[in-house]
Design a protein around this motif. Structure first.
Motif, PDB file in Angstrom:
ATOM      1  N   MET A 145       0.848  -1.169   0.000  1.00 37.72           N
ATOM      2  CA  MET A 145       0.000   0.000   0.000  1.00 37.72           C
ATOM      3  C   MET A 145       0.897   1.237   0.000  1.00 37.72           C
ATOM      4  SD  MET A 145      -3.032   0.942   2.696  1.00 37.72           S
ATOM      5  CE  MET A 145      -4.079  -0.375   2.171  1.00 37.72           C
ATOM      6  N   SER A 146       0.635   2.128  -0.897  1.00 37.93           N
ATOM      7  CA  SER A 146       1.475   3.318  -0.993  1.00 37.93           C
ATOM      8  C   SER A 146       0.929   4.444  -0.120  1.00 37.93           C
ATOM      9  CB  SER A 146       1.576   3.766  -2.449  1.00 37.93           C
ATOM     10  OG  SER A 146       0.293   4.129  -2.916  1.00 37.93           O
ATOM     11  N   ASN A 147       1.803   5.397   0.155  1.00 36.65           N
ATOM     12  CA  ASN A 147       1.439   6.549   0.972  1.00 36.65           C
ATOM     13  C   ASN A 147       1.145   7.744   0.087  1.00 36.65           C
ATOM     14  OD1 ASN A 147       1.800   5.193   3.376  1.00 36.65           O
ATOM     15  ND2 ASN A 147       3.889   5.872   3.646  1.00 36.65           N
ATOM     16  N   SER A 148       0.297   8.617   0.616  1.00 37.36           N
ATOM     17  CA  SER A 148       0.096   9.919  -0.019  1.00 37.36           C
ATOM     18  C   SER A 148       0.252  10.960   1.073  1.00 37.36           C
ATOM     19  CB  SER A 148      -1.294   9.993  -0.654  1.00 37.36           C
ATOM     20  OG  SER A 148      -2.298   9.836   0.326  1.00 37.36           O
ATOM     21  N   ALA A 149       0.523  12.172   0.693  1.00 35.84           N
ATOM     22  CA  ALA A 149       0.686  13.236   1.681  1.00 35.84           C
ATOM     23  C   ALA A 149      -0.619  14.019   1.778  1.00 35.84           C
ATOM     24  CB  ALA A 149       1.830  14.152   1.288  1.00 35.84           C
ATOM     25  N   ARG A 186      -7.157  12.806   9.396  1.00 31.87           N
ATOM     26  CA  ARG A 186      -7.793  14.126   9.569  1.00 31.87           C
ATOM     27  C   ARG A 186      -8.580  14.180  10.878  1.00 31.87           C
ATOM     28  NH1 ARG A 186      -8.464  13.653   3.794  1.00 31.87           N
ATOM     29  NH2 ARG A 186      -7.190  15.239   2.777  1.00 31.87           N
ATOM     30  N   SER A 187      -9.261  13.117  11.198  1.00 32.95           N
ATOM     31  CA  SER A 187     -10.025  13.058  12.450  1.00 32.95           C
ATOM     32  C   SER A 187      -9.102  13.132  13.660  1.00 32.95           C
ATOM     33  CB  SER A 187     -10.851  11.767  12.490  1.00 32.95           C
ATOM     34  OG  SER A 187     -11.531  11.651  13.698  1.00 32.95           O
ATOM     35  N   ILE A 188      -7.995  12.421  13.608  1.00 31.15           N
ATOM     36  CA  ILE A 188      -7.003  12.460  14.688  1.00 31.15           C
ATOM     37  C   ILE A 188      -6.426  13.864  14.813  1.00 31.15           C
ATOM     38  CG2 ILE A 188      -4.721  11.627  15.391  1.00 31.15           C
ATOM     39  CD1 ILE A 188      -5.607   8.904  14.068  1.00 31.15           C
ATOM     40  N   ALA A 189      -6.098  14.467  13.680  1.00 34.27           N
ATOM     41  CA  ALA A 189      -5.549  15.817  13.693  1.00 34.27           C
ATOM     42  C   ALA A 189      -6.549  16.803  14.294  1.00 34.27           C
ATOM     43  CB  ALA A 189      -5.167  16.247  12.273  1.00 34.27           C
ATOM     44  N   ALA A 205       2.683  12.184   5.613  1.00 33.59           N
ATOM     45  CA  ALA A 205       2.519  10.975   4.806  1.00 33.59           C
ATOM     46  C   ALA A 205       1.435  10.111   5.450  1.00 33.59           C
ATOM     47  CB  ALA A 205       3.833  10.202   4.731  1.00 33.59           C
ATOM     48  N   CYS A 206       0.587   9.557   4.612  1.00 32.69           N
ATOM     49  CA  CYS A 206      -0.545   8.779   5.115  1.00 32.69           C
ATOM     50  C   CYS A 206      -0.830   7.634   4.147  1.00 32.69           C
ATOM     51  CB  CYS A 206      -1.760   9.713   5.218  1.00 32.69           C
ATOM     52  SG  CYS A 206      -3.248   8.924   5.812  1.00 32.69           S
ATOM     53  N   PRO A 207      -1.044   6.413   4.671  1.00 30.26           N
ATOM     54  CA  PRO A 207      -1.409   5.307   3.779  1.00 30.26           C
ATOM     55  C   PRO A 207      -2.720   5.614   3.051  1.00 30.26           C
ATOM     56  CG  PRO A 207      -0.851   4.488   5.970  1.00 30.26           C
ATOM     57  CD  PRO A 207      -0.939   5.980   6.069  1.00 30.26           C
ATOM     58  N   LYS A 208      -2.791   5.227   1.793  1.00 33.26           N
ATOM     59  CA  LYS A 208      -4.012   5.443   1.015  1.00 33.26           C
ATOM     60  C   LYS A 208      -5.192   4.778   1.733  1.00 33.26           C
ATOM     61  CE  LYS A 208      -2.418   6.457  -3.531  1.00 33.26           C
ATOM     62  NZ  LYS A 208      -2.615   7.871  -3.516  1.00 33.26           N
ATOM     63  N   GLY A 209      -6.299   5.500   1.771  1.00 28.66           N
ATOM     64  CA  GLY A 209      -7.495   4.993   2.426  1.00 28.66           C
ATOM     65  C   GLY A 209      -7.600   5.381   3.888  1.00 28.66           C
ATOM     66  N   GLN A 210      -6.535   5.936   4.460  1.00 23.38           N
ATOM     67  CA  GLN A 210      -6.537   6.312   5.869  1.00 23.38           C
ATOM     68  C   GLN A 210      -6.573   7.825   6.072  1.00 23.38           C
ATOM     69  OE1 GLN A 210      -6.749   4.034   8.409  1.00 23.38           O
ATOM     70  NE2 GLN A 210      -7.094   2.675   6.663  1.00 23.38           N
TER      71      GLN A 210
END
Length: 101
Positions: free
Chosen positions: A1-5, A28-31, A18-23
């Motif tokens: 699984m790749s990451n996106s920023a 955002r909720s944690i932030a 950086a965040c795994p795709k789909g997460q």
């Protein structure tokens, strides 16, 4: 699984994380929760630096995590007890039934 920023904002500063795709929504909720902690701390203590606010927020979040882990351990112990009792009851019932046959 790749990451996106993804970009998140905390106390007026934007960070690219950086965040795994789909997460993305989970991050955002944690932030949002971290931002709320920081905002609450800042409102109560105007004289803390950004770094001190971050440390206090991390300690608060760590404490909340610890409390939830303790609750989880207690719950698991209760479930283990109940399972053992149920297993014992079933075994006794089977033994009684075998004796009757």
């Amino acid at each position: 699984m790749s990451n996106s920023a993804i970009d998140i904002s905390l106390l007026g500063r934007t960070y690219s994380i950086a965040c795994p795709k789909g997460q993305e929504e989970a991050l955002r909720s944690i932030a949002k929760g971290v931002e709320q902690q920081l905002t609450n701390l800042k409102a109560r203590t105007n004289n803390l630096s950004r770094e001190e606010l971050a440390i206090m927020a991390a300690l608060n979040i760590g404490y909340e995590l610890h409390e939830e882990q303790q609750k989880n351990k207690q719950y698991m112990a209760q479930m283990d007890e109940r399972i053992s009792l149920l297993q014992s009851t079933l075994e006794n019932s089977l033994l009684e039934r075998t004796k009757e046959d």
